[in-house]
Motif scaffolding. Structure first.
Motif, PDB file in Angstrom:
ATOM      1  N   THR A 190       0.808  -1.191   0.137  1.00  0.00           N
ATOM      2  CA  THR A 190       0.059   0.078  -0.125  1.00  0.00           C
ATOM      3  C   THR A 190       0.904   1.116  -0.123  1.00  0.00           C
ATOM      4  O   THR A 190       0.254   2.345  -0.128  1.00  0.00           O
ATOM      5  CB  THR A 190      -0.952  -0.242   1.154  1.00  0.00           C
ATOM      6  N   THR A 191       2.251   1.117   0.156  1.00  0.00           N
ATOM      7  CA  THR A 191       3.043   2.222   0.420  1.00  0.00           C
ATOM      8  C   THR A 191       4.191   2.275  -1.032  1.00  0.00           C
ATOM      9  O   THR A 191       4.312   1.036  -1.614  1.00  0.00           O
ATOM     10  CB  THR A 191       3.635   2.724   1.299  1.00  0.00           C
ATOM     11  N   GLU A 192       4.768   3.384  -0.962  1.00  0.00           N
ATOM     12  CA  GLU A 192       6.155   3.193  -2.030  1.00  0.00           C
ATOM     13  C   GLU A 192       7.478   2.896  -1.184  1.00  0.00           C
ATOM     14  O   GLU A 192       8.496   2.990  -1.842  1.00  0.00           O
ATOM     15  CB  GLU A 192       6.393   4.511  -2.587  1.00  0.00           C
ATOM     16  N   ASN A 193       7.120   2.558   0.136  1.00  0.00           N
ATOM     17  CA  ASN A 193       8.342   2.359   0.928  1.00  0.00           C
ATOM     18  C   ASN A 193       9.221   0.797   0.765  1.00  0.00           C
ATOM     19  O   ASN A 193       8.454   0.127   0.529  1.00  0.00           O
ATOM     20  CB  ASN A 193       8.015   2.541   2.550  1.00  0.00           C
ATOM     21  N   ASP A 194      10.580   0.753   0.459  1.00  0.00           N
ATOM     22  CA  ASP A 194      11.190  -0.376   0.210  1.00  0.00           C
ATOM     23  C   ASP A 194      11.114  -1.204   1.310  1.00  0.00           C
ATOM     24  O   ASP A 194      11.223  -2.369   1.208  1.00  0.00           O
ATOM     25  CB  ASP A 194      12.386  -0.031  -0.183  1.00  0.00           C
ATOM     26  N   SER A 195      10.792  -0.679   2.686  1.00  0.00           N
ATOM     27  CA  SER A 195      10.812  -1.485   3.799  1.00  0.00           C
ATOM     28  C   SER A 195       9.495  -2.391   3.674  1.00  0.00           C
ATOM     29  O   SER A 195       9.604  -3.445   4.283  1.00  0.00           O
ATOM     30  CB  SER A 195      11.009  -0.498   4.943  1.00  0.00           C
ATOM     31  N   GLU A 196       8.558  -1.944   2.991  1.00  0.00           N
ATOM     32  CA  GLU A 196       7.202  -2.648   2.960  1.00  0.00           C
ATOM     33  C   GLU A 196       7.462  -3.817   2.124  1.00  0.00           C
ATOM     34  O   GLU A 196       6.995  -4.924   2.351  1.00  0.00           O
ATOM     35  CB  GLU A 196       6.030  -1.683   2.592  1.00  0.00           C
ATOM     36  N   VAL A 197       8.113  -3.523   1.038  1.00  0.00           N
ATOM     37  CA  VAL A 197       8.697  -4.842   0.059  1.00  0.00           C
ATOM     38  C   VAL A 197       9.408  -5.803   0.856  1.00  0.00           C
ATOM     39  O   VAL A 197       9.160  -6.776   0.765  1.00  0.00           O
ATOM     40  CB  VAL A 197       9.283  -3.969  -1.132  1.00  0.00           C
ATOM     41  N   ALA A 198      10.074  -5.500   1.898  1.00  0.00           N
ATOM     42  CA  ALA A 198      11.062  -6.371   2.638  1.00  0.00           C
ATOM     43  C   ALA A 198      10.078  -7.323   3.371  1.00  0.00           C
ATOM     44  O   ALA A 198      10.312  -8.417   3.590  1.00  0.00           O
ATOM     45  CB  ALA A 198      11.956  -5.737   3.202  1.00  0.00           C
ATOM     46  N   ALA A 199       9.298  -6.367   4.128  1.00  0.00           N
ATOM     47  CA  ALA A 199       8.150  -7.216   4.993  1.00  0.00           C
ATOM     48  C   ALA A 199       7.461  -7.885   4.284  1.00  0.00           C
ATOM     49  O   ALA A 199       7.230  -9.302   4.661  1.00  0.00           O
ATOM     50  CB  ALA A 199       7.229  -6.090   5.709  1.00  0.00           C
ATOM     51  N   ALA A 200       6.857  -7.531   3.201  1.00  0.00           N
ATOM     52  CA  ALA A 200       6.089  -8.554   2.071  1.00  0.00           C
ATOM     53  C   ALA A 200       6.986  -9.621   1.671  1.00  0.00           C
ATOM     54  O   ALA A 200       6.385 -11.012   1.601  1.00  0.00           O
ATOM     55  CB  ALA A 200       5.480  -7.726   0.841  1.00  0.00           C
ATOM     56  N   TYR A 201       8.091  -9.585   1.391  1.00  0.00           N
ATOM     57  CA  TYR A 201       9.037 -10.472   0.926  1.00  0.00           C
ATOM     58  C   TYR A 201       9.079 -11.429   2.006  1.00  0.00           C
ATOM     59  O   TYR A 201       8.960 -12.885   1.618  1.00  0.00           O
ATOM     60  CB  TYR A 201      10.586 -10.105   0.615  1.00  0.00           C
ATOM     61  N   LEU A 202       9.466 -11.546   3.221  1.00  0.00           N
ATOM     62  CA  LEU A 202       9.531 -12.161   4.334  1.00  0.00           C
ATOM     63  C   LEU A 202       8.169 -13.016   4.299  1.00  0.00           C
ATOM     64  O   LEU A 202       8.256 -14.317   4.396  1.00  0.00           O
ATOM     65  CB  LEU A 202       9.815 -11.321   5.514  1.00  0.00           C
ATOM     66  N   THR A 203       6.946 -12.471   4.275  1.00  0.00           N
ATOM     67  CA  THR A 203       5.551 -12.969   4.405  1.00  0.00           C
ATOM     68  C   THR A 203       5.531 -14.052   3.258  1.00  0.00           C
ATOM     69  O   THR A 203       5.046 -15.109   3.515  1.00  0.00           O
ATOM     70  CB  THR A 203       4.468 -12.059   4.142  1.00  0.00           C
ATOM     71  N   TYR A 204       5.940 -13.588   2.101  1.00  0.00           N
ATOM     72  CA  TYR A 204       5.913 -14.540   0.815  1.00  0.00           C
ATOM     73  C   TYR A 204       6.483 -15.749   0.989  1.00  0.00           C
ATOM     74  O   TYR A 204       6.215 -16.754   0.854  1.00  0.00           O
ATOM     75  CB  TYR A 204       6.429 -13.851  -0.247  1.00  0.00           C
ATOM     76  N   ARG A 205       7.860 -15.576   1.630  1.00  0.00           N
ATOM     77  CA  ARG A 205       8.751 -16.845   1.962  1.00  0.00           C
ATOM     78  C   ARG A 205       7.829 -17.592   2.980  1.00  0.00           C
ATOM     79  O   ARG A 205       8.057 -18.903   2.952  1.00  0.00           O
ATOM     80  CB  ARG A 205      10.200 -16.421   2.315  1.00  0.00           C
ATOM     81  N   MET A 206       7.534 -17.072   3.957  1.00  0.00           N
ATOM     82  CA  MET A 206       6.996 -17.915   5.081  1.00  0.00           C
ATOM     83  C   MET A 206       5.580 -18.534   4.540  1.00  0.00           C
ATOM     84  O   MET A 206       5.424 -19.676   5.044  1.00  0.00           O
ATOM     85  CB  MET A 206       6.461 -17.086   6.173  1.00  0.00           C
ATOM     86  N   ARG A 207       4.930 -18.111   3.726  1.00  0.00           N
ATOM     87  CA  ARG A 207       3.738 -18.640   2.950  1.00  0.00           C
ATOM     88  C   ARG A 207       4.363 -19.854   2.207  1.00  0.00           C
ATOM     89  O   ARG A 207       3.488 -20.979   1.786  1.00  0.00           O
ATOM     90  CB  ARG A 207       2.939 -17.800   2.285  1.00  0.00           C
ATOM     91  N   GLN A 208       5.367 -19.884   1.582  1.00  0.00           N
ATOM     92  CA  GLN A 208       5.940 -21.185   0.900  1.00  0.00           C
ATOM     93  C   GLN A 208       6.510 -22.085   1.989  1.00  0.00           C
ATOM     94  O   GLN A 208       6.960 -23.251   1.567  1.00  0.00           O
ATOM     95  CB  GLN A 208       7.038 -20.658   0.097  1.00  0.00           C
ATOM     96  N   GLY A 209       6.419 -21.889   3.203  1.00  0.00           N
ATOM     97  CA  GLY A 209       6.820 -22.994   4.051  1.00  0.00           C
ATOM     98  C   GLY A 209       8.220 -22.498   5.110  1.00  0.00           C
ATOM     99  O   GLY A 209       8.613 -23.311   5.726  1.00  0.00           O
TER     100      GLY A 209
END
Length: 293
Positions: A190-209
């Motif tokens: 929802t923002t342009e902040n690169d830190s939100e991308v980092a948070a979403a990356y970790l969420t994605y990896r954890m969804r992969q197990g």
């Protein structure tokens, strides 16, 4: 520049002091990031319920919103925590979006509460009464907005998964491409902040197990730039510096707690710090503590 702080309580006797300890650490880091501040606290929770941290304009009547939605709400300044049965989370989010479009959901989880605002970090902490909060662990951030506007949306922490949040000091050079990849995988940013991308990356990896530790290890290959991450989950607290580690960082551990600060002075007021093991976290090494371990 920014400042990061974090605490993981090992001795339950210190849990009532968690908020007061973190507030002092944020206060010390004011000059590293005077634009805005935020923190996430992992406190008590109930089985089968979810805490939704809401943010609204100044003067929002959160009590009326809670009553309209039929759920308990606790207001703190421009934020409030709405506690809902886990089975009702999706319906409640839809009702908020439809009936109260001025309200944002900034965090969700069984134990996590997340607060952030524009202003001097010490003032932000006081507005939300951080010193009164208790819990097992917490992370915080003081922001100097060098690459984007000074807004509450741009303040840390960022949360893109349940009971998961991240604070970041540094800059990612490949965040735009990674954002597009994550959005194709169904994540909403929802923002342009690169830190939100980092948070979403970790969420994605954890969804992969992945565990959080594994997700952080994968980030060393997938994220490009210079960064220090401090991450919270429902049961744990993690730290990672990039392979160059040009951003300052220091950690301390005693029998009672583990603490992180961008500078040692953020830790200097902690109880028993004179007896702590103090070290600089190594580049490209994942550090993680888990209360379930």
């Amino acid at each position: 520049m920014c400042g990061i702080v974090g605490l993981f309580i090992k001795d339950p006797k210190l849990e009532p002091q968690l908020g007061a300890m973190l507030a002092e650490m944020l206060d010390v880091m004011c000059d590293r990031g005077p634009d805005s501040a935020g923190f996430a606290v992992y406190g008590s929770g109930s089985d089968g319920t979810v805490k939704l941290t809401l943010r609204g304009p100044a003067g929002t009547d959160f009590a009326a919103i809670g009553a309209a939605l039929g759920h308990a709400v606790t207001a703190r300044d421009t934020h409030a925590v709405l506690t809902v049965p886990a089975a009702d989370e999706a319906a409640t989010r839809a009702a908020i979006a439809g009936r109260f479009p001025e309200i944002s959901v900034v965090g969700a989880g069984s134990r996590m509460e997340l607060y952030k605002e524009v202003g001097l970090p010490a003032d932000v902490a006081r507005r939300f009464k951080l010193e009164t909060m208790s819990g097992t662990h917490a992370i915080g951030h003081t922001r100097m907005a060098t690459e984007s506007a000074v807004t509450t949306d741009g303040a840390h922490p960022f949360s893109t998964g349940p009971d998961q949040c991240l604070v970041h000091n540094g800059s990612l050079s490949n965040h735009a491409g990674l954002r597009r990849r994550l959005e194709r995988e169904g994540l909403t940013l929802t923002t342009e902040n690169d830190s939100e991308v980092a948070a979403a990356y970790l969420t994605y990896r954890m969804r992969q197990g992945d565990t959080l530790g594994q997700a952080l290890e994968h980030s060393l290959g997938d994220l490009d730039g210079f960064y220090t991450f401090v991450v919270g989950t429902e049961s744990g607290f993690g730290v990672l510096r990039d392979p160059i580690a040009c951003k300052p960082a220091v950690m301390a551990e005693t029998d009672e707690y583990v603490a992180f600060g961008s500078e040692y002075r953020a830790l200097a007021g902690l109880p028993g710090i004179e007896n702590a093991r103090v070290w600089e976290p190594e580049p490209a090494k994942v550090y993680f503590w888990d209360r379930a371990a």
